[in-house]
Design an enzyme around this catalytic site. Structure first.
Site, PDB file in Angstrom:
ATOM      1  N   CYS A   1       0.867  -1.185   0.000  1.00 26.79           N
ATOM      2  CA  CYS A   1       0.000   0.000   0.000  1.00 26.79           C
ATOM      3  C   CYS A   1       0.899   1.228   0.000  1.00 26.79           C
ATOM      4  O   CYS A   1       1.694   1.420   0.933  1.00 26.79           O
ATOM      5  CB  CYS A   1      -0.848  -0.048   1.281  1.00 26.79           C
TER       6      CYS A   1
ATOM      7  N   CYS B   1      -0.676   3.802  -6.457  1.00 26.03           N
ATOM      8  CA  CYS B   1      -1.595   3.200  -5.485  1.00 26.03           C
ATOM      9  C   CYS B   1      -1.857   1.797  -6.013  1.00 26.03           C
ATOM     10  O   CYS B   1      -2.133   1.623  -7.212  1.00 26.03           O
ATOM     11  CB  CYS B   1      -2.893   4.001  -5.435  1.00 26.03           C
TER      12      CYS B   1
HETATM   13  N1  DGL Z   1      -3.918   0.521  -2.152  1.00 28.59           N
HETATM   14  C1  DGL Z   1      -3.536   1.643  -1.404  1.00 28.59           C
HETATM   15  C2  DGL Z   1      -2.357   2.419  -1.913  1.00 28.59           C
HETATM   16  O1  DGL Z   1      -1.525   1.819  -2.540  1.00 28.59           O
HETATM   17  C3  DGL Z   1      -4.568   2.346  -0.574  1.00 28.59           C
HETATM   18  C4  DGL Z   1      -5.634   3.083  -1.280  1.00 28.59           C
HETATM   19  C5  DGL Z   1      -6.622   3.633  -0.290  1.00 28.59           C
HETATM   20  O2  DGL Z   1      -7.018   2.890   0.593  1.00 28.59           O
HETATM   21  O3  DGL Z   1      -6.983   4.793  -0.425  1.00 28.59           O
HETATM   22  O4  DGL Z   1      -2.218   3.584  -1.688  1.00 28.59           O
END
Ligand code: DGL
Length: 262
Positions: free
Chosen positions: A75, A180
């Site tokens: 993440c 993301c």
């Molecule tokens: N998948 C995540 C990232 O890489 C989080 C996205 C989120 O929860 O806003 O930032």
């Protein structure tokens, strides 16, 4: 369900980190994996940092109990916010997810970096932007906080008709960084919309993870400890070598099967 200890944990707010897990699973054979998705609180991108830290701590306490070999913070938002704090606090190796700005900027031209609001506002990301500009002056990187995009992907991932275009910033970049892990699910749609290449960090993360595990194996060999990898391990309760944890475990298991197994 008995969860085997000593595996490799992946963490994300929701479904995004499974794109990273799939890549790592291809490369690290014979390992036990945990996927912890906090889907109940996703998306994290517009939450206050203190709240995100609280949710992350809960997962990491679980990882400590599971005596993990390593954690992949799959993440970008959590990496940007607190990966350094986590590394100071926990004894296991922690690999983060960083937007692939250098890879994209190397080629020069106009680059869009799509990120969450929390990533955009973080010091870590702003430092990365400044460093990219210093190293690759021929590239012009513009960062865009995409407030709704991760949430839309989280809730519409199984709808092939859903159109994400209205959540994309307009322009004609030469390359787009998917900052993301949720955005990786729709990389084809993004590439088709902008008619250009997209960049993500998943291959780099998988490489880093393999190197980390290799180092551990070598250290274990030197100290005469038996490495758990390769031992015959009971996988009761694990699905395709993965134990799904966190508030989104059921849905994530289903989605993983649909997207990455069949
Ligand atoms: N998948 C995540 C990232 O890489 C989080 C996205 C989120 O929860 O806003 O930032």
């Amino acid at each position: 369900m008995r969860i085997l200890k000593g595996g490799i944990a992946f963490f994300d707010s929701g479904i995004g980190g499974m794109t990273v897990l799939a890549e790592c699973q291809k490369r690290c054979k014979g390992e036990i994996f945990y996927y912890y998705g906090d889907n109940k609180h996703a998306p994290y991108g517009n939450l206050p940092p203190a709240k995100i830290r609280r949710y992350v701590e809960k997962a990491f306490r679980k990882f400590r109990r599971l005596k993990v070999k390593a954690v992949v913070v799959a993440c970008n938002t959590v990496t940007a916010l607190c990966v350094d704090e986590l590394r100071k606090k926990y004894p296991f190796p922690i690999i983060g997810a960083e937007p692939a700005l250098y890879t994209a900027a190397k080629r020069g031209g106009e680059i869009f970096a799509l990120v969450t609001r929390a990533t955009y506002k973080s010091e870590r990301f702003q430092r990365l932007l400044a460093e990219t500009a210093r190293r690759y002056p021929a590239a012009k990187v513009s960062a865009y906080p995409c407030d709704l995009l991760a949430g839309m992907i989280e809730s519409h991932i199984t709808d092939p008709e859903f159109c994400y275009e209205r959540y994309f910033p307009s322009g004609e970049p030469n390359g787009v960084v998917l900052g993301c892990t949720h955005y990786i699910y729709i990389k084809e749609a993004i590439a088709a919309f902008y008619q250009c290449a997209t960049y993500d960090g998943n291959a780099g993360i998988a490489k880093q993870l393999c190197a980390t595990l290799q180092k551990q194996t070598n250290a274990n060999k030197r100290s005469g400890k038996k490495s758990k990898k390769g031992q015959k391990r009971v996988e009761k309760g694990a699905f395709f070598g993965i134990f799904f944890l966190g508030s989104g475990k059921k849905g994530n298991k289903r989605l993983y099967k649909q997207m990455f197994v069949l």
